[in-house]
Design an enzyme around this catalytic site. Structure first.
Site, mmCIF file in Angstrom:
data_model
loop_
_atom_site.group_PDB
_atom_site.id
_atom_site.type_symbol
_atom_site.label_atom_id
_atom_site.label_comp_id
_atom_site.label_asym_id
_atom_site.label_seq_id
_atom_site.Cartn_x
_atom_site.Cartn_y
_atom_site.Cartn_z
ATOM 1 N N SER A 444 -12.910 14.348 -24.044
ATOM 2 C CA SER A 444 -14.294 14.525 -23.618
ATOM 3 C C SER A 444 -14.477 14.573 -22.107
ATOM 4 C CB SER A 444 -15.169 13.429 -24.223
ATOM 5 O OG SER A 444 -14.621 12.163 -23.957
ATOM 6 N N HIS A 472 -16.177 17.315 -29.553
ATOM 7 C CA HIS A 472 -16.349 18.453 -28.639
ATOM 8 C C HIS A 472 -15.621 19.695 -29.123
ATOM 9 C CE1 HIS A 472 -18.365 16.182 -25.467
ATOM 10 N NE2 HIS A 472 -17.546 15.187 -25.755
ATOM 11 N N LYS A 503 -23.665 17.299 -30.669
ATOM 12 C CA LYS A 503 -23.198 18.148 -29.571
ATOM 13 C C LYS A 503 -23.491 19.618 -29.899
ATOM 14 C CE LYS A 503 -20.742 14.397 -27.682
ATOM 15 N NZ LYS A 503 -19.659 13.441 -27.809
HETATM 16 C C1 PLP Z 1 -19.756 12.009 -27.946
HETATM 17 C C2 PLP Z 1 -18.534 11.564 -28.593
HETATM 18 C C3 PLP Z 1 -18.573 10.645 -29.646
HETATM 19 C C4 PLP Z 1 -19.844 9.978 -30.068
HETATM 20 O O1 PLP Z 1 -20.697 10.811 -30.762
HETATM 21 P P1 PLP Z 1 -22.261 10.444 -30.824
HETATM 22 O O2 PLP Z 1 -22.768 11.181 -31.980
HETATM 23 O O3 PLP Z 1 -22.842 10.877 -29.548
HETATM 24 O O4 PLP Z 1 -22.337 8.955 -30.982
HETATM 25 C C5 PLP Z 1 -17.398 10.328 -30.277
HETATM 26 N N1 PLP Z 1 -16.226 10.864 -29.863
HETATM 27 C C6 PLP Z 1 -16.143 11.720 -28.844
HETATM 28 C C7 PLP Z 1 -14.819 12.286 -28.449
HETATM 29 C C8 PLP Z 1 -17.289 12.086 -28.162
HETATM 30 O O5 PLP Z 1 -17.219 12.906 -27.115
#
Ligand code: PLP
Length: 655
Positions: A444, A472, A503
């Protein structure tokens, strides 16, 4: 007439502001009354101060110097001062309401409720203390108390911001204006959470906390009680009468209400203030920006329009009309809240429908929704692993994976980032144990991709479960956005796939895909699934529509890839070695404070990128993180790359 009376003083006022789409936004201001010989140094100092304000760089700095005959100056004694400590903004507002009640304000809560509105004015709100009618002649601007200073200030601190002295000066002037009952003020400076209530009767009462730290909300209200015929005299006094305030006492510390200074009160919270101050000193203090529009290629944020390079809404679905319409339908049909956990209250139709769609999208047997991706990771890892088990975790895995590992109480073996040799040698040492290999699909903060075929081979060879977090990767990797398995052209999927709806799918929520056995087990043992209220229908329906659109319009994924490639290529042409296999482009800066400074400079230039710092990444590895969108225009990205490269070059020169 003696020489003293004939002496001329000068009022020096500074106002710094920023150009916005619809006018100007105030950044900072100050005013002093000084002797003629002190004017040049003061002007220099105020100009410097205007350019170094936490709210950003000004487009205009206005400095006005005006002669004031000393004989016209009214000298007033400072108000007596005391300070009240409190634990929270809510408690601070209660204390303020009590003080207003004490000077005879009938409905102090109603006055406090107008603070938000008062904060939108450049000056103060002037309220009739009884009818709460607004009395300012100019309702947009409010009224400004000006032409005042402390009678005694050292010339050397002329340019320095001194919130306390300025507030004491203003409060003494306003409290002495005809027919003013009281004043209440909360600073709009994000780093300054105190406020005060002042009147001739109460004196100046500082209150330790009146808003959340980092909040730019503030405001000022003057309460008037008197005949309307005398209003003009009040305004004239506040806005035009020069006042020098004498004998300002030293700022007092905060005492707990009713407690002696040594008995708890302020002291029990001091460690938090110290920690926050330490974060500020290290460039690690976080501040939340205020977003004024839905995510899109361009957004309104804190009063300006900026190119958004800081969101994970990669495909532009969060504000898509069809997505919103489907969410609205579901909201109307099922209500705002789900009313309970799935196991206690039942699942709505859209929950099951989305789980079936996600499973088929990821070529898995089954799927299970969680409330966030974070909760999905913690829930799955703690359900699968416990004491005696071993987890192999990439050194750069997301915090939610790390937290899941820690909570599981399994042995955690961290392997070097994306280093499959290191993973294999560590797995070999633990062969025969029950284990889990877990990795982000797209990292990320770095934007690179896990070497999935190798990882799956190692998991297979040592009989370990494999788990990949596609937060992602979904909607980003692979020709149709199905994720990392499609990216590598693999038929086999990891044993466990975690994802988020928040996302590229533009909604919110998390999910897990795998075989039916896994999903049935998670329903019975993942605590973050069992003990949390189910997602409401609207975000679930939004994700369903987003998934439909993603399947019907795979060109969105292609546009995202083309945009990222173009952005990176332009950066490289400008000498910045940028590369990304995903939509995340990390731009290393190094020192935390420099990353923050670079982000602020770019924001002022109309580009919103986030500064990523410890503990999200290692200390000294701070960076800017650009997240590209499918709906960015090519020329916008090219121009952004040019501007970013320029800022990074300047940062390097400064070191
Ligand atoms: C954003 C993210 C999460 C968390 O997801 P949310 O739905 O925002 O809680 C988990 N793992 C990774 C790699 C992320 O980038």
């Amino acid at each position: 007439m003696n020489t003293e009376q004939r002496m001329v003083l000068f009022s020096v006022k500074m106002r710094a502001s920023r150009k916005t789409l619809d006018g100007e936004e105030h950044i900072s201001g100050a005013e002093r009354i000084v002797r003629a010989e002190d004017v040049p140094a003061l002007v220099r100092a105020l100009a410097g101060r205007a350019q170094n304000h936490g709210k950003g760089r000004p487009d205009f700095i206005n400095i006005r110097v005006e002669a004031v005959p000393e004989s016209a100056c009214l000298r007033l004694p400072a108000l007596p001062v005391r300070a009240l400590d409190c634990a929270s903004p809510a408690e601070g507002l209660r204390l303020a309401a009590d003080l207003l009640a004490r000077v005879g304000v009938r409905d102090p809560r109603a006055v406090l409720a107008l603070m938000g509105e008062a904060g939108g004015l450049r000056g103060a709100m002037l309220l009739d203390a009884d009818s709460l009618e607004r009395l300012e002649p100019d309702k947009k601007r409010g009224i400004r108390a000006t032409l005042m200073d402390a009678a005694e200030t050292e010339p050397e601190d002329a340019g320095a911001k001194n919130h306390y002295r300025e507030a004491m000066t203003l409060a003494a002037k306003v409290a002495n204006a005809p027919n003013i009952l009281a004043e209440i003020c909360i600073s709009d400076d994000p780093d300054y959470v105190t406020g005060y209530v002042a009147s001739r009767e109460l004196g100046y009462v500082r209150i330790a906390r009146m808003k959340a730290s980092g909040s730019p909300e503030g405001g000022r209200i003057f309460l008037y009680r008197g005949p309307r015929t005398e209003l003009a005299a009040t305004l004239d006094f506040i806005e035009r009468r020069p006042v020098l305030v004498e004998r300002i006492p030293a700022a007092p510390g905060f005492d707990a209400p009713g407690a002696s200074p040594t008995s708890g009160g302020a002291k029990k919270w001091a460690f938090l203030e110290e920690r926050l101050e330490r974060l500020s000193a290290d460039g690690l203090r976080r501040r939340i920006r205020r977003m004024d529009s839905a995510p899109g290629p361009r957004v309104r944020c804190e009063g300006r329009e900026v190119l958004l390079l800081a969101s994970n809404d990669y495909l532009g679905l969060a504000n898509d009309a069809r997505v919103k319409a489907r969410a609205a339908e579901a909201l109307a049909a099922y209500g705002a809240g789900s009313g309970g956990a799935r196991l206690t209250t039942g699942a709505l139709g859209p929950h099951g429908e989305l789980e079936r769609r996600l499973a088929s999208f990821k070529h898995a047997q089954a799927a299970l929704l969680f409330n966030t991706g974070y909760m999905a990771n913690v829930g799955v890892i703690t359900a699968l692993c416990g004491q005696g088990d071993v987890i192999f975790s990439d050194a750069l895995n997301h915090a939610s994976i790390i937290d899941g590992c820690r909570q599981s109480r399994a042995e955690i073996v961290v392997y070097r980032h994306n280093d499959m040799e290191d993973l294999e040698s560590k797995a070999r040492r633990h062969a025969g144990r029950r284990g889990l290999i877990v990795s982000d699909a797209v990292f990320s903060m770095d934007g690179d991709v896990v070497p999935l075929p190798e990882l799956l081979r190692i998991a297979d060879r040592y009989g370990m479960l494999s788990m990949i977090d596609e937060a992602h990767a979904t909607g980003v990797l692979g020709a149709t956005g199905r994720g990392v398995a499609e990216h590598f052209g693999l038929a086999a999927a990891p044993d466990v796939t975690v994802g988020t709806l928040s996302k590229a799918l533009g909604s919110e929520g998390g999910f897990v895909c795998g075989n039916e056995l896994l999903v049935e087990y998670l329903k019975n043992s993942a605590r973050s699934f069992i003990f949390s209220t189910a997602l409401s229908a609207a975000p679930v329906a939004a994700a369903l529509e987003a998934l439909d659109i993603l399947c019907r319009e795979p060109e969105r994924v292609r546009r995202l890839r083309k945009n990222t490639a173009l952005f990176c290529a332009r950066l490289r042409e400008e000498g910045v070695p940028a590369r990304s296999a995903s939509a995340i482009v990390p731009l290393p800066v190094g020192h935390e404070k420099k990353a923050v400074e670079a982000a602020r400079e770019l924001f002022d230039a109309g580009l919103y990128l986030s500064a990523i710092r410890y503990p999200t990444v290692a200390r000294g590895a701070a960076r800017l993180r650009a997240a590209v969108r499918a709906d960015h225009a090519g020329d916008e990205l090219a121009e952004a790359a040019r501007r970013i490269a320029l800022t990074l070059r300047q940062m390097r020169k400064k070191s």
